[in-house]
Design a protein around this motif. Structure first.
Motif, PDB file in Angstrom:
ATOM      1  N   SER A  62      24.278  50.853  18.938  1.00 11.41           N
ATOM      2  CA  SER A  62      25.176  49.722  18.596  1.00 11.41           C
ATOM      3  C   SER A  62      26.605  50.254  18.603  1.00 11.41           C
ATOM      4  CB  SER A  62      24.808  49.165  17.215  1.00 11.41           C
ATOM      5  OG  SER A  62      24.780  50.249  16.281  1.00 11.41           O
ATOM      6  N   GLU A  63      26.999  50.808  19.778  1.00  8.61           N
ATOM      7  CA  GLU A  63      28.252  51.572  19.849  1.00  8.61           C
ATOM      8  C   GLU A  63      29.502  50.734  20.046  1.00  8.61           C
ATOM      9  OE1 GLU A  63      25.711  51.728  21.969  1.00  8.61           O
ATOM     10  OE2 GLU A  63      26.467  51.422  23.983  1.00  8.61           O
ATOM     11  N   GLY A  64      29.382  49.440  20.285  1.00  9.23           N
ATOM     12  CA  GLY A  64      30.626  48.684  20.471  1.00  9.23           C
ATOM     13  C   GLY A  64      30.364  47.227  20.822  1.00  9.23           C
ATOM     14  N   GLN A 140      17.294  47.909  32.344  1.00  6.54           N
ATOM     15  CA  GLN A 140      18.463  47.021  32.293  1.00  6.54           C
ATOM     16  C   GLN A 140      19.708  47.833  32.005  1.00  6.54           C
ATOM     17  OE1 GLN A 140      20.313  44.920  29.523  1.00  6.54           O
ATOM     18  NE2 GLN A 140      20.306  46.713  28.201  1.00  6.54           N
ATOM     19  N   ASP A 141      20.855  47.305  32.431  1.00 10.89           N
ATOM     20  CA  ASP A 141      22.162  47.871  32.073  1.00 10.89           C
ATOM     21  C   ASP A 141      22.476  49.142  32.852  1.00 10.89           C
ATOM     22  OD1 ASP A 141      23.338  49.574  29.063  1.00 10.89           O
ATOM     23  OD2 ASP A 141      24.413  48.968  30.866  1.00 10.89           O
ATOM     24  N   ARG A 142      21.754  50.234  32.624  1.00  8.01           N
ATOM     25  CA  ARG A 142      22.092  51.524  33.223  1.00  8.01           C
ATOM     26  C   ARG A 142      20.942  52.017  34.110  1.00  8.01           C
ATOM     27  NH1 ARG A 142      24.312  54.792  27.838  1.00  8.01           N
ATOM     28  NH2 ARG A 142      26.010  53.365  27.324  1.00  8.01           N
ATOM     29  N   VAL A 273      37.145  49.097  31.030  1.00  8.79           N
ATOM     30  CA  VAL A 273      35.973  48.404  31.589  1.00  8.79           C
ATOM     31  C   VAL A 273      35.214  47.720  30.453  1.00  8.79           C
ATOM     32  CG1 VAL A 273      33.847  48.655  32.953  1.00  8.79           C
ATOM     33  CG2 VAL A 273      35.804  50.172  33.385  1.00  8.79           C
ATOM     34  N   ASP A 274      34.671  46.623  30.673  1.00 10.64           N
ATOM     35  CA  ASP A 274      33.776  45.783  29.856  1.00 10.64           C
ATOM     36  C   ASP A 274      34.253  44.340  29.790  1.00 10.64           C
ATOM     37  OD1 ASP A 274      32.480  48.068  27.261  1.00 10.64           O
ATOM     38  OD2 ASP A 274      31.851  47.631  29.320  1.00 10.64           O
ATOM     39  N   ALA A 275      35.570  44.120  29.563  1.00 14.54           N
ATOM     40  CA  ALA A 275      36.092  42.745  29.415  1.00 14.54           C
ATOM     41  C   ALA A 275      35.485  42.060  28.184  1.00 14.54           C
ATOM     42  CB  ALA A 275      35.829  41.916  30.664  1.00 14.54           C
TER      43      ALA A 275
HETATM   44  O1  AHR Z   1      26.191  50.747  29.834  1.00 13.83           O
HETATM   45  C1  AHR Z   1      27.352  49.957  29.643  1.00 13.83           C
HETATM   46  C2  AHR Z   1      28.293  50.672  28.746  1.00 13.83           C
HETATM   47  O2  AHR Z   1      27.657  51.009  27.519  1.00 13.83           O
HETATM   48  C3  AHR Z   1      29.525  49.858  28.362  1.00 13.83           C
HETATM   49  O3  AHR Z   1      30.554  49.902  29.300  1.00 13.83           O
HETATM   50  C4  AHR Z   1      29.891  50.513  27.063  1.00 13.83           C
HETATM   51  O4  AHR Z   1      30.800  49.759  26.295  1.00 13.83           O
HETATM   52  C5  AHR Z   1      28.540  50.673  26.424  1.00 13.83           C
HETATM   53  O5  AHR Z   1      28.503  51.637  25.462  1.00 13.83           O
END
Ligand code: AHR
Length: 342
Positions: A62-64, A140-142, A273-275
């Motif tokens: 839950s980093e941001g 998902q995501d990464r 990055v993120d918006a």
């Molecule tokens: O994987 C996406 C990244 O993970 C986002 O850019 C970052 O805010 C989050 O920690």
């Protein structure tokens, strides 16, 4: 008399026998083989629906702001679709995330596993175990390195392209600048966004003469972004741009610049990055120049892929998310910000 009656009885018996035998039906054919029993119908194949699905979701932490929006997308969409969601937050600890993965493989209630991998490596054993257990995995995501045969699909951004966009925007911001020294605040080491955004940024930034003088991890956080930038400023203030690989690290850099007497987005240009909503506020405040979107609202697409996998459908190995770029000098910025979900 007796002889006659005996003879009569013999004849009568013979007649009776002939009668019975004569009416007996001719010996019939051997009884027909019993008609073949219709084959038992193969059990109808189960067609999964969302309410049938129990999903094991392995988040990063839950980093941001981006992560909060990503988690909310999964919890809200699961509720809307009636999906049973088992959510695990490993607090950005890879060992915990791998252990959580094993737990979901062992959990008889979990039908399908969704992974947001903290790092690009370390997944071979658990993915092979999941396949052996017949549990499809959606990433998902990464992205991760290789192992395409062991997961259904990856749904997430092209982080290299996000980096390219950031580099191109920094080139525009520094056009005509005598010097083009840029500092880069990097995400968690070993993660796909940290690796790929750095690669993409250099592809375009170096074409316009940008020199990435400093580059260090600040682990996606405001506090570390500020600490790292403060340390760099103690060594030199000869910097024209800062690239934050996410908004939070850029916010930390903004605080450090202000405390060092420099005007963010003017003396030093900033691209992130993120918006997230925080980035829109920073642009409206005039402290951030550009933010490149990374869409966190992936749950609807990912749940759809998970259901398709359970129903045996094949999917492309990567389904990229669609993203934009947003600018502080956009006259419609306030309206755009008002219409965003995160
Ligand atoms: O994987 C996406 C990244 O993970 C986002 O850019 C970052 O805010 C989050 O920690």
């Amino acid at each position: 008399m007796k002889t006659r009656s005996v003879l009569f009885n013999i004849v009568l018996a013979l007649v009776l026998i002939a009668t019975v035998v004569g009416c007996a039906p001719a010996p019939t054919q051997a009884p027909a083989a019993p008609t073949a029993v219709p084959p038992t119908e193969a059990p109808a194949k189960k067609v999964w629906t969302y309410p049938d699905m129990t999903v094991g979701f392995l988040q990063t932490g839950s980093e941001g702001g981006w992560r909060a929006a990503n988690t909310a997308s999964y919890k809200e969409t699961a509720q809307q679709l009636g999906i049973n969601l088992k959510f695990y937050d490993p607090q950005n600890d890879l060992a915990k995330q791998v252990a959580g993965f094993q737990q979901f493989i062992q959990d008889p209630e979990v039908d399908v596993i969704i992974l947001s991998p903290l790092e690009v490596t370390g997944w071979e054993q658990v993915l092979k175990d999941a396949k052996a257990a017949g549990k499809p995995v959606v990433i998902q995501d990464r992205r991760i390195d290789g192992l395409e045969d062991y997961y259904v699909t990856f749904i997430g951004a092209d982080f290299v392209e996000e980096g390219r966009k950031a580099g191109s925007e920094m080139c525009k911001l520094l056009e005509g600048s005598e010097k083009k020294n840029v500092w880069e605040l990097v995400g968690n080491v070993g993660s796909a966004p940290a690796i790929d955004r750095g690669t993409g940024f250099r592809e375009t930034a170096e074409k316009c003469g940008i020199n990435v003088v400093n580059s260090q991890t600040a682990n996606w956080s405001i506090s570390e972004g500020k600490q790292v930038t403060e340390a760099w400023l103690k060594e030199s203030k000869d910097v024209q741009g800062i690239f934050g690989q996410n908004d939070e690290m850029a916010f930390g850099a903004i605080e450090a610049l202000k405390e060092a007497g420099l005007v963010p987005a003017k003396d030093v240009k900033l691209v992130s990055v993120d918006a997230t909503s925080g980035a829109f506020q920073a642009m409206l405040d005039g402290t951030l120049n550009v933010t490149v979107e990374c869409n966190p609202l992936l749950a609807p697409q990912v749940y759809e892929a998970a259901l398709a996998a359970l129903n045996g459908e094949s999917l492309p190995k990567w389904i990229p998310s669609q993203e934009s770029v947003f600018y502080a000098d956009d006259p419609t910025l306030k309206e755009i910000a008002a219409g965003r979900k995160y």
